[in-house]
Design an enzyme around this catalytic site. Structure first.
Site, PDB file in Angstrom:
ATOM      1  CG  LEU A  77      18.609  -2.890   7.445  1.00 13.13           C
ATOM      2  CD1 LEU A  77      17.691  -3.691   6.522  1.00 13.13           C
ATOM      3  CD2 LEU A  77      19.565  -2.059   6.606  1.00 13.13           C
ATOM      4  N   GLY A  78      15.825  -1.412  11.170  1.00 15.81           N
ATOM      5  CA  GLY A  78      15.749  -0.575  12.358  1.00 15.81           C
ATOM      6  C   GLY A  78      16.564   0.688  12.195  1.00 15.81           C
ATOM      7  NE  ARG A 128      19.573  -5.983  15.674  1.00 18.93           N
ATOM      8  CZ  ARG A 128      20.305  -5.157  16.403  1.00 18.93           C
ATOM      9  NH1 ARG A 128      21.629  -5.200  16.301  1.00 18.93           N
ATOM     10  NH2 ARG A 128      19.734  -4.301  17.216  1.00 18.93           N
ATOM     11  CB  THR A 174       3.620  14.169 -10.664  1.00 15.05           C
ATOM     12  OG1 THR A 174       2.386  14.461 -11.345  1.00 15.05           O
ATOM     13  CG2 THR A 174       4.552  15.372 -10.768  1.00 15.05           C
ATOM     14  CB  ALA A 206      13.168   9.206 -19.904  1.00 14.18           C
ATOM     15  CD  GLU A 248      12.221  11.963 -17.042  1.00 13.22           C
ATOM     16  OE1 GLU A 248      11.482  12.654 -17.773  1.00 13.22           O
ATOM     17  OE2 GLU A 248      13.460  12.040 -17.084  1.00 13.22           O
ATOM     18  CB  SER A 258      19.438   9.968 -13.386  1.00 14.41           C
ATOM     19  OG  SER A 258      18.339   9.603 -12.590  1.00 14.41           O
ATOM     20  CB  SER A 296       2.494  18.532 -14.364  1.00 11.10           C
ATOM     21  OG  SER A 296       3.115  17.776 -13.351  1.00 11.10           O
TER      22      SER A 296
END
Length: 397
Positions: free
Chosen positions: A351-352, A281, A378, A255, A376, A103, A150
């Site tokens: 990943l829990g 894991r 919605t 952008a 930029e 950004s 918007s």
């Protein structure tokens, strides 16, 4: 029957070998940005996010300028003049580290610098673009207001012309990246001649930029309000090259293009974390990557990541060859932000409980993407832009 095992590909993160779509020079750009991010930002980004502050943002911006990343797709005035694909690859690698980092670069180059480059006078370009490209100055872009997101045509910020030729600006802008640290703001305001853009040095009396706090997203990014209280500017402060909303909307398209790439960087980071974690894991005596449901999640993430990256590549090649229409940019922004957010959410489940820890990048990217989904343009606005292009009917006025 015994399960058949085939050799794993050299890079399980790139089953389709998308890297072959890049030229050697493009790979060099990608690798340079990745190396910078790994060295300069990755060791600190989780702490910055947790603390809600970036250490030495001015020094970081200067380093980004030295690398040639600020306004890198613009020509002249100290800008690198690189391709749209080069810029996209940079956005992907920056956002793979953090959306706040992308950004910072995107607002500087695709909003503030692009506006001055495309619509500014020669005097404005010479005064600001070399400094912004070098990172010795920081820029911001003031369009969104507290009651106007918007629907920018309903903005209340106004500029009036006084008898001596000066302009006087009054109003407020909201959710402005870089605002509190900026040296110059490109501010859009209503005038008797329609919407005009103004180049506003932030040390001008009457200008202030209080930081917005208590954010749970984009915490490693400066977000501010801009307050303009009878800000007096010379006649030369107006951008002479454009009138009306075409000006700010064309900047937003620049952008949004970078976001289509950047979102895939956040998604890649989350997917990579999930794939590695699933292999390490162990539950029920086996790595969870050996379970069918986990493999289904990893496969779905891989598919969406590849499709979104291919879409970004296509938009980049098209932009370099012939330019992009707004609805094409909307395709990239809408699809890739939604896909990236879903990848991050799925990675979190792999990943829990560890998925909510800043020891891993997943929840940070997921939180950031909640903002990227909205800013930029919605989801609703990009959906209706594509819908209008498909049907010829405007569903909003």
């Amino acid at each position: 029957m015994h399960a058949q095992h085939s050799p794993r590909p050299a890079d399980p993160l790139d089953l389709l070998e998308l890297d072959t779509l890049l030229s050697p020079d493009e790979r060099a750009v990608r690798d340079a940005v990745r190396t910078f991010c790994d060295r300069r930002v990755e060791p600190h980004i989780a702490e910055w996010f947790e603390r809600g502050a970036i250490d030495d943002i001015h020094g970081l911006t200067k380093e980004l300028g030295e690398l040639g990343l600020l306004g890198m797709h613009l020509e002249g005035y100290g800008c690198a003049g690189m391709s749209a694909v080069d810029y996209g690859l940079a956005c992907l690698e920056l956002e793979a580290t953090d959306s706040g980092l992308r950004s910072l670069v995107s607002v500087q180059g695709s909003l503030a610098m692009f506006a001055i480059h495309a619509f500014g006078s020669e005097e404005q370009k010479e005064a600001w673009l070399p400094r912004l490209a070098a990172g010795t100055a920081i820029g911001c872009f003031g369009l969104t207001e507290p009651d106007s997101g918007s629907d920018p045509g309903s903005m209340r910020t106004a500029a009036r012309r006084e008898s001596g030729g000066d302009w006087v600006l009054d109003g407020r802008k909201m959710w402005i990246t870089n605002g509190s640290v900026a040296d110059v703001a490109v501010v859009w305001a209503r005038t008797d001649d329609g919407v005009r853009g103004f180049v506003v040095p932030t040390d001008t009396p009457g200008f202030s930029a209080p930081a917005i706090k208590h954010k749970m997203s984009l915490r490693a990014s400066v977000t501010s309000e801009l307050v303009l209280d009878s800000v007096r500017l010379p006649s030369t402060a107006v951008l002479p090259g454009v009138r009306g909303l075409r000006g700010p909307l064309s900047c937003l398209n620049e952008a949004r293009y970078g976001i289509a790439w950047g979102a895939m960087g956040a998604a890649r980071s989350a997917f990579r974390a999930a794939l590695a974690y699933a292999g390490d894991r162990v539950q029920f005596g086996r790595p969870i990557s050996s379970f069918q449901l986990t493999q289904a999640k990893l496969t779905d993430m891989s598919l969406e990541l590849a499709k979104g990256t291919l879409l970004a590549f296509h938009l980049g090649r098209s932009k370099d060859d012939r330019g992009l229409r707004p609805e094409q940019v909307s395709h990239g922004k809408l699809n890739n932000t939604r896909a990236a957010l879903e990848i991050c959410r799925t990675a979190r489940t792999v990943l829990g409980a560890n998925g909510i820890s800043l020891e891993y990048p997943v929840i940070r990217h997921a939180n950031n993407l909640e903002s990227i989904l909205t800013y930029e343009g919605t989801v609703e606005m990009h959906t209706l832009m594509i819908g209008q292009a498909l049907t010829g009917q405007a569903a909003f006025r």
